[in-house]
Each structure stands twice: as structure tokens, then as C-alpha cells.
Design a protein around this motif. Structure first.
Motif, PDB file in Angstrom:
ATOM      1  N   TYR A  67      40.077  37.967  40.961  1.00 11.03           N
ATOM      2  CA  TYR A  67      40.615  38.792  42.039  1.00 11.03           C
ATOM      3  C   TYR A  67      40.737  37.970  43.320  1.00 11.03           C
ATOM      4  CZ  TYR A  67      39.146  42.787  39.135  1.00 11.03           C
ATOM      5  OH  TYR A  67      38.966  43.686  38.114  1.00 11.03           O
ATOM      6  N   LEU A  68      41.635  38.406  44.195  1.00 11.82           N
ATOM      7  CA  LEU A  68      41.745  37.883  45.548  1.00 11.82           C
ATOM      8  C   LEU A  68      41.067  38.852  46.509  1.00 11.82           C
ATOM      9  CD1 LEU A  68      43.046  35.870  47.607  1.00 11.82           C
ATOM     10  CD2 LEU A  68      44.994  37.446  47.706  1.00 11.82           C
ATOM     11  N   LEU A  69      40.271  38.304  47.427  1.00 10.60           N
ATOM     12  CA  LEU A  69      39.680  39.078  48.518  1.00 10.60           C
ATOM     13  C   LEU A  69      40.297  38.579  49.819  1.00 10.60           C
ATOM     14  CD1 LEU A  69      35.880  39.079  47.559  1.00 10.60           C
ATOM     15  CD2 LEU A  69      37.572  40.856  47.109  1.00 10.60           C
ATOM     16  N   ARG A  70      41.028  39.444  50.513  1.00 10.04           N
ATOM     17  CA  ARG A  70      41.659  39.026  51.766  1.00 10.04           C
ATOM     18  C   ARG A  70      40.628  38.881  52.883  1.00 10.04           C
ATOM     19  NH1 ARG A  70      46.858  38.704  50.910  1.00 10.04           N
ATOM     20  NH2 ARG A  70      47.783  39.922  49.218  1.00 10.04           N
ATOM     21  N   GLU A  71      39.546  39.644  52.792  1.00  9.73           N
ATOM     22  CA  GLU A  71      38.403  39.522  53.692  1.00  9.73           C
ATOM     23  C   GLU A  71      37.147  39.748  52.856  1.00  9.73           C
ATOM     24  OE1 GLU A  71      38.356  38.606  56.768  1.00  9.73           O
ATOM     25  OE2 GLU A  71      40.503  38.681  57.230  1.00  9.73           O
ATOM     26  N   PRO A  72      36.035  39.115  53.224  1.00  3.74           N
ATOM     27  CA  PRO A  72      34.797  39.391  52.491  1.00  3.74           C
ATOM     28  C   PRO A  72      34.484  40.882  52.488  1.00  3.74           C
ATOM     29  CG  PRO A  72      34.513  37.490  53.916  1.00  3.74           C
ATOM     30  CD  PRO A  72      35.854  38.077  54.259  1.00  3.74           C
ATOM     31  N   GLY A  73      34.278  41.433  51.301  1.00  3.77           N
ATOM     32  CA  GLY A  73      33.989  42.844  51.171  1.00  3.77           C
ATOM     33  C   GLY A  73      35.203  43.737  51.128  1.00  3.77           C
ATOM     34  N   SER A  74      36.412  43.170  51.223  1.00  2.31           N
ATOM     35  CA  SER A  74      37.627  43.985  51.207  1.00  2.31           C
ATOM     36  C   SER A  74      37.986  44.390  49.785  1.00  2.31           C
ATOM     37  CB  SER A  74      38.785  43.221  51.839  1.00  2.31           C
ATOM     38  OG  SER A  74      39.114  42.075  51.059  1.00  2.31           O
ATOM     39  N   ARG A  75      39.016  45.205  49.679  1.00  2.00           N
ATOM     40  CA  ARG A  75      39.464  45.675  48.374  1.00  2.00           C
ATOM     41  C   ARG A  75      39.981  44.510  47.533  1.00  2.00           C
ATOM     42  NH1 ARG A  75      44.085  50.367  47.350  1.00  2.00           N
ATOM     43  NH2 ARG A  75      43.927  50.393  45.057  1.00  2.00           N
ATOM     44  N   ARG A  76      39.648  44.524  46.276  1.00  2.00           N
ATOM     45  CA  ARG A  76      40.052  43.445  45.374  1.00  2.00           C
ATOM     46  C   ARG A  76      41.521  43.579  44.975  1.00  2.00           C
ATOM     47  NH1 ARG A  76      35.057  44.097  41.058  1.00  2.00           N
ATOM     48  NH2 ARG A  76      33.352  43.865  42.571  1.00  2.00           N
ATOM     49  N   GLN A  77      42.159  42.435  44.751  1.00  2.00           N
ATOM     50  CA  GLN A  77      43.545  42.413  44.265  1.00  2.00           C
ATOM     51  C   GLN A  77      43.622  41.477  43.060  1.00  2.00           C
ATOM     52  OE1 GLN A  77      46.399  41.144  47.187  1.00  2.00           O
ATOM     53  NE2 GLN A  77      48.086  41.051  45.720  1.00  2.00           N
ATOM     54  N   ARG A  78      44.037  42.002  41.909  1.00  2.00           N
ATOM     55  CA  ARG A  78      44.161  41.174  40.707  1.00  2.00           C
ATOM     56  C   ARG A  78      45.205  40.093  40.912  1.00  2.00           C
ATOM     57  NH1 ARG A  78      42.366  43.055  35.718  1.00  2.00           N
ATOM     58  NH2 ARG A  78      42.902  40.961  35.028  1.00  2.00           N
ATOM     59  N   LEU A  79      44.985  38.942  40.311  1.00  2.00           N
ATOM     60  CA  LEU A  79      45.909  37.820  40.401  1.00  2.00           C
ATOM     61  C   LEU A  79      46.695  37.671  39.106  1.00  2.00           C
ATOM     62  CD1 LEU A  79      43.782  35.074  42.189  1.00  2.00           C
ATOM     63  CD2 LEU A  79      45.600  36.481  43.155  1.00  2.00           C
ATOM     64  N   ARG A  80      47.946  37.280  39.258  1.00  2.00           N
ATOM     65  CA  ARG A  80      48.766  36.913  38.106  1.00  2.00           C
ATOM     66  C   ARG A  80      48.843  35.387  38.036  1.00  2.00           C
ATOM     67  NH1 ARG A  80      51.216  41.098  35.679  1.00  2.00           N
ATOM     68  NH2 ARG A  80      51.336  43.076  36.816  1.00  2.00           N
ATOM     69  N   PRO A  81      48.868  34.831  36.835  1.00  2.00           N
ATOM     70  CA  PRO A  81      48.824  33.373  36.706  1.00  2.00           C
ATOM     71  C   PRO A  81      50.181  32.722  36.940  1.00  2.00           C
ATOM     72  CG  PRO A  81      48.912  34.364  34.547  1.00  2.00           C
ATOM     73  CD  PRO A  81      48.836  35.499  35.535  1.00  2.00           C
ATOM     74  N   GLY A  82      50.135  31.542  37.537  1.00  4.21           N
ATOM     75  CA  GLY A  82      51.299  30.675  37.562  1.00  4.21           C
ATOM     76  C   GLY A  82      51.166  29.668  36.437  1.00  4.21           C
ATOM     77  N   LEU A  83      51.464  28.420  36.720  1.00  4.10           N
ATOM     78  CA  LEU A  83      51.320  27.360  35.720  1.00  4.10           C
ATOM     79  C   LEU A  83      49.840  27.135  35.430  1.00  4.10           C
ATOM     80  CD1 LEU A  83      52.522  24.985  34.049  1.00  4.10           C
ATOM     81  CD2 LEU A  83      52.217  23.578  36.094  1.00  4.10           C
ATOM     82  N   ARG A  84      49.480  27.145  34.147  1.00  7.07           N
ATOM     83  CA  ARG A  84      48.113  26.840  33.738  1.00  7.07           C
ATOM     84  C   ARG A  84      48.106  25.476  33.057  1.00  7.07           C
ATOM     85  NH1 ARG A  84      46.742  30.130  29.641  1.00  7.07           N
ATOM     86  NH2 ARG A  84      48.911  30.728  29.418  1.00  7.07           N
ATOM     87  N   ASP A  85      47.524  24.501  33.704  1.00  3.68           N
ATOM     88  CA  ASP A  85      47.472  23.146  33.150  1.00  3.68           C
ATOM     89  C   ASP A  85      46.168  22.999  32.370  1.00  3.68           C
ATOM     90  OD1 ASP A  85      47.549  20.503  32.518  1.00  3.68           O
ATOM     91  OD2 ASP A  85      47.824  19.767  34.566  1.00  3.68           O
ATOM     92  N   LEU A  86      46.278  23.140  31.055  1.00  3.98           N
ATOM     93  CA  LEU A  86      45.095  23.115  30.183  1.00  3.98           C
ATOM     94  C   LEU A  86      45.079  21.879  29.283  1.00  3.98           C
ATOM     95  CD1 LEU A  86      45.045  26.872  29.062  1.00  3.98           C
ATOM     96  CD2 LEU A  86      44.067  25.836  31.108  1.00  3.98           C
ATOM     97  N   ARG A  87      45.813  20.848  29.668  1.00  2.98           N
ATOM     98  CA  ARG A  87      45.909  19.666  28.807  1.00  2.98           C
ATOM     99  C   ARG A  87      44.553  19.022  28.545  1.00  2.98           C
ATOM    100  NH1 ARG A  87      50.382  16.467  32.149  1.00  2.98           N
ATOM    101  NH2 ARG A  87      49.189  17.484  33.816  1.00  2.98           N
TER     102      ARG A  87
END
Length: 258
Positions: A67-87
Motif C-alpha cells: 500500500y501507499l501511505l500519503r501521510e503516516p497514519g493516513s488511509r491506505r491506497q493499493r498499488l498496481r505494479p509496473g515493470l517487475r525486474d525479477l531476473r
């Protein structure tokens, strides 16, 4: 991903106002949330914000939502993935892993969000190959965090079968960690008294030693069950098929006709 388990999260400019990332260990259904891990987002050279999850602390086994927190203790926001470099993870099975084995794989959830799959085990037996014939299956694997000693056996335990076991003799490699074993389809079918059953596969590396789950964890595939699919062999009216569970552990399912 780095080979040591370090994960670097880069957020683009449109998300740069976020202050922290929060990783939440997904609780089992009906249970409350217990474990979270918070990472500070720092400015990166290209104007992005960056958070780094180092190899320590070790993540507990399970699925961690990000999740992303815009401020400590703020409402959580789920993240969507971009490029995942798993090499760095692709050839993980070629390396020696210490005990306890700690594995992390970032992945995309079914609803398109970013999560991290983690495993944490005292020892591990990594599957290398599975050869299925019309009479038996032969599995090649390698131990991590343990060594094959006198009295080592492979145990197949019937799930819900009150401790019902079938034992296979491992053929040890020269390095003391690699081994292979063969499971007879007819023997498993005969040991399954109900219409269907699942046999979980373990290695016991020495007489009296704790059982080590046989699985495939050391690459870039977080969910293997629907990716590595093996054929069902029909023998005297019973279908026998090896498969990977939702935790990427190796099991064998037996289904009898009727």
C-alpha cells in the motif's frame, strides 16, 4: 529484486506525494490483521520516490499486500505494479541457500495489485524435475539448509489420513544434497481408501530428523499451480497426478473412478 532478497520499489512522479509504503501480511479468512511493515519513501535522482525492503527483517511466510501511505497514519491506497525486474531470481535454484531459507517474490494479484509472496522455512527441498510415466513418477530435488545423512527417507503423507505414510528410498547425489526418488502409482492408489486423496511429499534428511517439505520456490514464479501442470495417469480405474499446491509445495492427488 537483488540476489540477496532486497526489493527496491520505485514510484513514478504522479505518486511522488506519497510518504511511506506499507506491507501487510494478509491474514487468514476471518482473522484480524496482525503484522505490517512500513518503509519510508525517499527522493531518487530521477525525481521518483524510492523505498527499499532490505533482506532484514525477514518476512514471515505468507502473502504481503503493498500500500501507499500519503501521510503516516493516513488511509491506505493499493498499488498496481509496473515493470517487475525479477531476473535475479531466475537461477535461484542453482545457488546454496542457508538456514533458515527466506524467499521473496513480487507478483501481481488476481485483481491486478502488487503483492510479495514470502516463504520462511528452517530447511527446504527444491524440486528440479518431475518425470511421469504410466507406472510411476520420478522426482529430482536438492536440499537447502540440510544434508542427506544415514537413514534419510522420502515420506508421502496422506492428507487427513491420520498419519498414513508411504516411504520411498532416496538416491543420493555425490554432493550430499541432491537426490531423486520414485513413487509407484499403484501403491499410492492402493493406500487411498476414500474416493480421492492428496499425498503431501516430504524429505526426512536423517533418521529422526524433522520432515522437510518438498517444493519449488527458488525462481521467479510466485504461483506455480496453474503454470506447471502435469498429466493424470489412469491405472486400474484410479487417476494419479503430481501437482503444486497454492504454496508451491509438491503433492500427489489420487482420484478413483465412481
Amino acid at each position: 529484486m537483488d540476489t540477496d532478497g532486497r526489493i527496491t520499489f520505485d514510484l513514478p512522479l504522479r505518486s511522488a506525494e506519497g510518504r511511506q509504503l506499507l506491507l501487510r501480511l494478509r491474514p487468514k479468512k476471518g482473522l484480524p490483521e496482525k503484522t505490517v511493515h512500513v518503509l519510508d519513501l525517499e527522493p531518487a535522482d530521477d525525481g521518483r520516490r524510492r523505498a527499499v525492503l532490505g533482506p532484514h527483517p525477514v518476512l514471515a511466510e505468507g502473502r504481503w499486500d503493498v500500500y501507499l501511505l500519503r501521510e503516516p497514519g493516513s488511509r491506505r491506497q493499493r498499488l498496481r505494479p509496473g515493470l517487475r525486474d525479477l531476473r535475479a531470481l531466475v537461477d535461484g535454484h542453482l545457488h546454496d541457500w542457508p538456514s533458515p531459507l527466506a524467499v521473496r517474490i513480487p507478483y501481481v494479484t488476481r485483481d491486478g495489485h502488487l503483492a510479495v509472496r514470502a516463504w520462511l522455512r528452517p530447511a527446504h527441498a527444491e524440486v528440479d524435475c518431475i518425470d511421469v510415466t504410466d507406472r510411476s513418477m520420478t522426482v529430482g530435488a536438492r536440499l537447502h539448509g540440510a544434508t542427506l545423512l544415514e537413514g534419510a527417507v522420502v515420506c508421502l503423507r496422506l492428507r487427513g489420513g491420520n498419519g498414513t505414510l508411504r516411504v520411498a528410498e532416496p538416491r543420493a547425489g555425490r554432493d550430499g544434497r541432491s537426490f531423486s526418488f520414485t513413487v509407484d502409482h499403484e501403491e499410492l492408489a492402493a493406500g487411498t481408501s476414500a474416493e480421492s486423496g492428496v499425498w503431501d511429499v516430504f524429505m526426512q534428511p536423517a533418521e529422526g530428523a524433522p520432515l522437510v517439505r518438498v517444493a519449488r520456490l527458488l525462481d521467479d514464479v510466485a504461483d506455480r499451480k496453474e503454470v506447471f501442470v502435469y498429466p493424470t495417469v489412469t491405472l486400474d480405474g484410479a487417476g494419479v497426478r503430481p501437482y503444486y499446491t497454492v504454496d508451491n509445495d509438491l503433492s500427489v492427488t489420487v482420484t478413483k473412478a465412481g
